[in-house]
Motif scaffolding. Structure first.
Motif, PDB file in Angstrom:
ATOM      1  N   ALA A   1       0.836  -1.208   0.000  1.00 48.86           N
ATOM      2  CA  ALA A   1       0.000   0.000   0.000  1.00 48.86           C
ATOM      3  C   ALA A   1       0.871   1.260   0.000  1.00 48.86           C
ATOM      4  CB  ALA A   1      -0.924  -0.007   1.222  1.00 48.86           C
ATOM      5  N   ALA A   2       1.945   1.233   0.780  1.00 45.68           N
ATOM      6  CA  ALA A   2       2.823   2.411   0.851  1.00 45.68           C
ATOM      7  C   ALA A   2       3.486   2.671  -0.501  1.00 45.68           C
ATOM      8  CB  ALA A   2       3.883   2.208   1.941  1.00 45.68           C
ATOM      9  N   LEU A   3       3.885   1.604  -1.184  1.00 50.75           N
ATOM     10  CA  LEU A   3       4.536   1.762  -2.491  1.00 50.75           C
ATOM     11  C   LEU A   3       3.521   2.215  -3.546  1.00 50.75           C
ATOM     12  CD1 LEU A   3       6.846  -1.374  -2.316  1.00 50.75           C
ATOM     13  CD2 LEU A   3       7.597   1.025  -2.386  1.00 50.75           C
ATOM     14  N   ALA A   4       2.306   1.683  -3.462  1.00 46.98           N
ATOM     15  CA  ALA A   4       1.250   2.088  -4.398  1.00 46.98           C
ATOM     16  C   ALA A   4       0.986   3.584  -4.234  1.00 46.98           C
ATOM     17  CB  ALA A   4      -0.020   1.281  -4.145  1.00 46.98           C
ATOM     18  N   ASP A   5       0.970   4.011  -2.984  1.00 46.91           N
ATOM     19  CA  ASP A   5       0.743   5.414  -2.679  1.00 46.91           C
ATOM     20  C   ASP A   5       1.888   6.287  -3.203  1.00 46.91           C
ATOM     21  OD1 ASP A   5      -0.937   7.284  -1.334  1.00 46.91           O
ATOM     22  OD2 ASP A   5       0.684   7.521   0.142  1.00 46.91           O
ATOM     23  N   LYS A   6       3.107   5.842  -2.971  1.00 46.50           N
ATOM     24  CA  LYS A   6       4.288   6.594  -3.405  1.00 46.50           C
ATOM     25  C   LYS A   6       4.269   6.813  -4.920  1.00 46.50           C
ATOM     26  CE  LYS A   6       9.337   5.796  -3.795  1.00 46.50           C
ATOM     27  NZ  LYS A   6       9.967   7.049  -3.365  1.00 46.50           N
ATOM     28  N   TRP A   7       3.865   5.791  -5.667  1.00 47.08           N
ATOM     29  CA  TRP A   7       3.946   5.866  -7.132  1.00 47.08           C
ATOM     30  C   TRP A   7       2.605   6.148  -7.790  1.00 47.08           C
ATOM     31  CZ3 TRP A   7       8.514   6.718  -8.841  1.00 47.08           C
ATOM     32  CH2 TRP A   7       9.622   6.187  -8.167  1.00 47.08           C
ATOM     33  N   ASP A   8       1.559   6.318  -6.966  1.00 45.59           N
ATOM     34  CA  ASP A   8       0.250   6.644  -7.503  1.00 45.59           C
ATOM     35  C   ASP A   8      -0.264   5.553  -8.456  1.00 45.59           C
ATOM     36  OD1 ASP A   8      -1.984   8.185  -7.659  1.00 45.59           O
ATOM     37  OD2 ASP A   8      -1.228   9.486  -9.262  1.00 45.59           O
ATOM     38  N   VAL A   9      -0.176   4.317  -8.005  1.00 44.52           N
ATOM     39  CA  VAL A   9      -0.715   3.181  -8.758  1.00 44.52           C
ATOM     40  C   VAL A   9      -1.587   2.377  -7.783  1.00 44.52           C
ATOM     41  CG1 VAL A   9       1.240   3.035 -10.367  1.00 44.52           C
ATOM     42  CG2 VAL A   9       1.314   1.738  -8.214  1.00 44.52           C
ATOM     43  N   THR A  10      -2.274   1.331  -8.278  1.00 44.96           N
ATOM     44  CA  THR A  10      -3.102   0.524  -7.377  1.00 44.96           C
ATOM     45  C   THR A  10      -2.222  -0.528  -6.692  1.00 44.96           C
ATOM     46  OG1 THR A  10      -3.609  -1.192  -9.002  1.00 44.96           O
ATOM     47  CG2 THR A  10      -5.027   0.769  -8.996  1.00 44.96           C
ATOM     48  N   PRO A  11      -2.634  -1.019  -5.518  1.00 44.18           N
ATOM     49  CA  PRO A  11      -1.846  -2.041  -4.833  1.00 44.18           C
ATOM     50  C   PRO A  11      -1.621  -3.294  -5.695  1.00 44.18           C
ATOM     51  CG  PRO A  11      -3.475  -1.131  -3.331  1.00 44.18           C
ATOM     52  CD  PRO A  11      -3.766  -0.544  -4.681  1.00 44.18           C
ATOM     53  N   GLU A  12      -2.591  -3.636  -6.560  1.00 35.58           N
ATOM     54  CA  GLU A  12      -2.429  -4.829  -7.424  1.00 35.58           C
ATOM     55  C   GLU A  12      -1.247  -4.667  -8.373  1.00 35.58           C
ATOM     56  OE1 GLU A  12      -5.445  -3.298  -6.957  1.00 35.58           O
ATOM     57  OE2 GLU A  12      -5.965  -4.867  -5.497  1.00 35.58           O
ATOM     58  N   GLN A  13      -0.885  -3.417  -8.652  1.00 34.99           N
ATOM     59  CA  GLN A  13       0.210  -3.177  -9.589  1.00 34.99           C
ATOM     60  C   GLN A  13       1.584  -3.302  -8.945  1.00 34.99           C
ATOM     61  OE1 GLN A  13      -1.945   0.568 -11.172  1.00 34.99           O
ATOM     62  NE2 GLN A  13      -0.496   0.013 -12.776  1.00 34.99           N
ATOM     63  N   VAL A  14       1.628  -3.411  -7.621  1.00 30.94           N
ATOM     64  CA  VAL A  14       2.919  -3.488  -6.924  1.00 30.94           C
ATOM     65  C   VAL A  14       3.180  -4.932  -6.524  1.00 30.94           C
ATOM     66  CG1 VAL A  14       4.237  -2.716  -4.923  1.00 30.94           C
ATOM     67  CG2 VAL A  14       2.660  -1.128  -6.064  1.00 30.94           C
ATOM     68  N   TRP A  15       4.203  -5.525  -7.120  1.00 33.27           N
ATOM     69  CA  TRP A  15       4.560  -6.913  -6.832  1.00 33.27           C
ATOM     70  C   TRP A  15       5.809  -6.926  -5.959  1.00 33.27           C
ATOM     71  CZ3 TRP A  15       4.060 -10.443 -11.812  1.00 33.27           C
ATOM     72  CH2 TRP A  15       2.746 -10.357 -12.297  1.00 33.27           C
ATOM     73  N   VAL A  16       5.608  -7.042  -4.648  1.00 32.49           N
ATOM     74  CA  VAL A  16       6.735  -7.098  -3.712  1.00 32.49           C
ATOM     75  C   VAL A  16       7.428  -8.459  -3.867  1.00 32.49           C
ATOM     76  CG1 VAL A  16       7.311  -7.200  -1.245  1.00 32.49           C
ATOM     77  CG2 VAL A  16       5.757  -5.427  -2.092  1.00 32.49           C
ATOM     78  N   SER A  17       8.748  -8.446  -3.789  1.00 33.59           N
ATOM     79  CA  SER A  17       9.502  -9.686  -4.072  1.00 33.59           C
ATOM     80  C   SER A  17      10.804  -9.719  -3.282  1.00 33.59           C
ATOM     81  CB  SER A  17       9.817  -9.744  -5.577  1.00 33.59           C
ATOM     82  OG  SER A  17      10.509  -8.573  -5.977  1.00 33.59           O
TER      83      SER A  17
ATOM     84  N   PRO B   1       1.458  -3.336 -15.235  1.00 35.36           N
ATOM     85  CA  PRO B   1       0.209  -2.743 -15.732  1.00 35.36           C
ATOM     86  C   PRO B   1      -1.011  -3.248 -14.961  1.00 35.36           C
ATOM     87  CG  PRO B   1       1.576  -3.460 -17.560  1.00 35.36           C
ATOM     88  CD  PRO B   1       2.214  -4.004 -16.309  1.00 35.36           C
ATOM     89  N   GLU B   2      -1.972  -2.357 -14.801  1.00 27.99           N
ATOM     90  CA  GLU B   2      -3.176  -2.685 -14.047  1.00 27.99           C
ATOM     91  C   GLU B   2      -3.911  -3.875 -14.672  1.00 27.99           C
ATOM     92  OE1 GLU B   2      -5.572   0.760 -13.383  1.00 27.99           O
ATOM     93  OE2 GLU B   2      -6.491  -0.161 -11.614  1.00 27.99           O
ATOM     94  N   ALA B   3      -3.875  -3.956 -16.006  1.00 30.07           N
ATOM     95  CA  ALA B   3      -4.647  -4.981 -16.721  1.00 30.07           C
ATOM     96  C   ALA B   3      -4.325  -6.403 -16.252  1.00 30.07           C
ATOM     97  CB  ALA B   3      -4.402  -4.858 -18.226  1.00 30.07           C
ATOM     98  N   TRP B   4      -3.094  -6.634 -15.804  1.00 30.29           N
ATOM     99  CA  TRP B   4      -2.782  -8.011 -15.391  1.00 30.29           C
ATOM    100  C   TRP B   4      -2.068  -8.092 -14.040  1.00 30.29           C
ATOM    101  CZ3 TRP B   4       2.585  -8.579 -15.598  1.00 30.29           C
ATOM    102  CH2 TRP B   4       3.269  -7.725 -16.478  1.00 30.29           C
ATOM    103  N   GLY B   5      -2.256  -7.041 -13.238  1.00 32.42           N
ATOM    104  CA  GLY B   5      -1.637  -7.013 -11.917  1.00 32.42           C
ATOM    105  C   GLY B   5      -2.058  -8.185 -11.040  1.00 32.42           C
ATOM    106  N   GLU B   6      -3.285  -8.681 -11.250  1.00 28.46           N
ATOM    107  CA  GLU B   6      -3.793  -9.768 -10.412  1.00 28.46           C
ATOM    108  C   GLU B   6      -3.037 -11.080 -10.597  1.00 28.46           C
ATOM    109  OE1 GLU B   6      -7.937 -10.116 -11.255  1.00 28.46           O
ATOM    110  OE2 GLU B   6      -8.188  -7.978 -10.864  1.00 28.46           O
ATOM    111  N   ALA B   7      -2.238 -11.179 -11.660  1.00 32.64           N
ATOM    112  CA  ALA B   7      -1.483 -12.425 -11.895  1.00 32.64           C
ATOM    113  C   ALA B   7      -0.515 -12.719 -10.748  1.00 32.64           C
ATOM    114  CB  ALA B   7      -0.721 -12.342 -13.223  1.00 32.64           C
TER     115      ALA B   7
END
Ligand SMILES: *Cc1c(COP(=O)(O)O)cnc(C)c1O
Length: 364
Positions: A72-88, A237-243
């Motif tokens: 959530a913090a990274l999504a906020d920092k970059w102005d994207v949705t949480p699904e778009q951030v893949w922590v690894s 990309p948001e389109a396939w963030g859920e993968a």
């Protein structure tokens, strides 16, 4: 029995650690300056160290909220949705997640040569093929769309490293867009921004929001000083963030890594100091080292010394560990990470003595 045929797979060879070198050469580890792995010479953020201590007695539990909070913090920092951030686990982990999400057996990835070894390694682990585009010393390893596209043959993933390791060169965002425009709709352009904080150019992350064929890699290993924890992420990309949920290793990053990253994200002072030191040191190395260097936007400088192995070896005997670039396909070059002001000053002095003794020094 035997594992499957791994003869195509080359082992990853990391730079040697301070303790290892000290033991081998009979030196005191405290007398060594390690500038071979682009680590943060200021250490981790003190806030991250505090967070690790604070959460140490809870590591019997699987990480849950820390991972959610970091995402959530990274999504906020970059102005994207949480699904778009893949922590690894490191940005390297994100390279694996992208390989898993995109590559069918036999699909190929295209990456730079010289370049970061793990792009090809990960592709091979996932039964993929590899191809390369050449960046050349003659033009300062300049990166543009034409260079990449002239080698492009429909690969599923095209890797761009900006700032580039080991040269430090960058690719303008317009060139990244030109690559994404010219490649097939099913080709993903991955911009590796492991050294993004040190550069004075914009991140490609806004492009990820505009289109469905660009992703960006980022890490806490370099500017944030958390290499030992293994924590990084990709923005997809948001389109396939859920993968993500279908490809990640369960509990993708450790509790302490997520907690430390959350604390480090808030410690602006530490990142600013790290970036400022790196910018000073790369200019100092370029000005003072008795060898031609490549203009760098990272926390390291590539120098042409004639014989990388001899210079790195001789420097190590004098207590300065740098990276011989033979494994990158650049046997005449060494890569020198930026240290603190004192380390950088001492290292350049030692390297210049080494170059002079070997008869390899060239005054600019
Ligand atoms: C250091 C580095 C990474 C990521 O390292 P991690 O520690 O796995 O986050 C990725 N790409 C390049 C080019 C690097 O130099």
């Amino acid at each position: 029995m035997q594992p499957r045929d791994l003869s195509d797979h080359s082992p990853y060879v990391p730079g040697r650690g301070v303790e290892e070198v000290a033991r081998d050469r009979g030196l005191d580890p405290d007398d060594l300056i390690k500038l071979s792995s682009n680590e943060n010479p200021h250490g981790p953020s003190p806030a991250a160290v505090e967070a690790i201590r604070e959460h140490a007695d809870r590591v019997h539990q699987y990480p849950k909220s820390s991972h959610t909070d970091l995402t959530a913090a990274l999504a906020d920092k970059w102005d994207v949705t949480p699904e778009q951030v893949w922590v690894s686990p490191g940005a390297d982990g994100s390279i694996d997640y992208l390989s898993r999400a995109l590559l069918e057996p036999g699909d190929a990835v295209l990456g730079p040569s010289p370049g970061f070894a793990y792009y090809a390694m990960s592709a091979r682990y996932h039964h993929g093929e590899t191809a390369e585009y050449e960046l050349t010393a003659a033009d300062g390893f300049a990166q543009d769309a034409e260079t990449v596209l002239s080698a492009y043959g429909g690969e599923r993933i095209v890797y761009v490293t900006s700032p580039h390791n080991p040269s430090g060169s960058t690719m303008p965002l317009a060139e990244v867009e030109a690559i994404a425009d010219a490649t097939a709709p099913e080709t993903l352009v991955v911009v590796d921004e492991a050294y993004g904080e040190f550069a004075e150019v914009d991140s490609a992350i806004p492009l990820v929001d505009e289109r469905d064929d660009v992703a960006v890699l980022r890490t806490f290993s370099k500017a944030y000083g958390l290499a030992g924890l293994r924590i990084g992420y990709s923005v997809v990309p948001e389109a396939w963030g859920e993968a993500y949920a279908r490809v990640n290793t369960p509990f993708a990053a450790s509790e302490l890594a997520c907690r430390a990253a959350l604390a480090a994200l808030d410690d602006d002072e530490h990142v600013e100091q790290s970036v400022e030191t790196a910018r000073w040191a790369r200019a100092y190395i370029a000005d003072e080292l008795d060898a031609p260097t490549v203009e760098s936007a990272g926390n390291f400088v590539l120098a042409e010394v004639g014989d990388g192995e001899r210079v790195a070896d001789a420097a190590q005997d004098r207590g300065v560990i740098i990276r011989d670039c033979t494994s990158f396909g650049l046997p005449g070059h060494v890569r020198v990470s930026t240290g603190t002001r004192e380390q950088t000053h001492d290292a350049v002095e030692t390297l210049n003595e080494t170059l002079a003794d070997l008869g390899l020094g060239v005054r600019a």
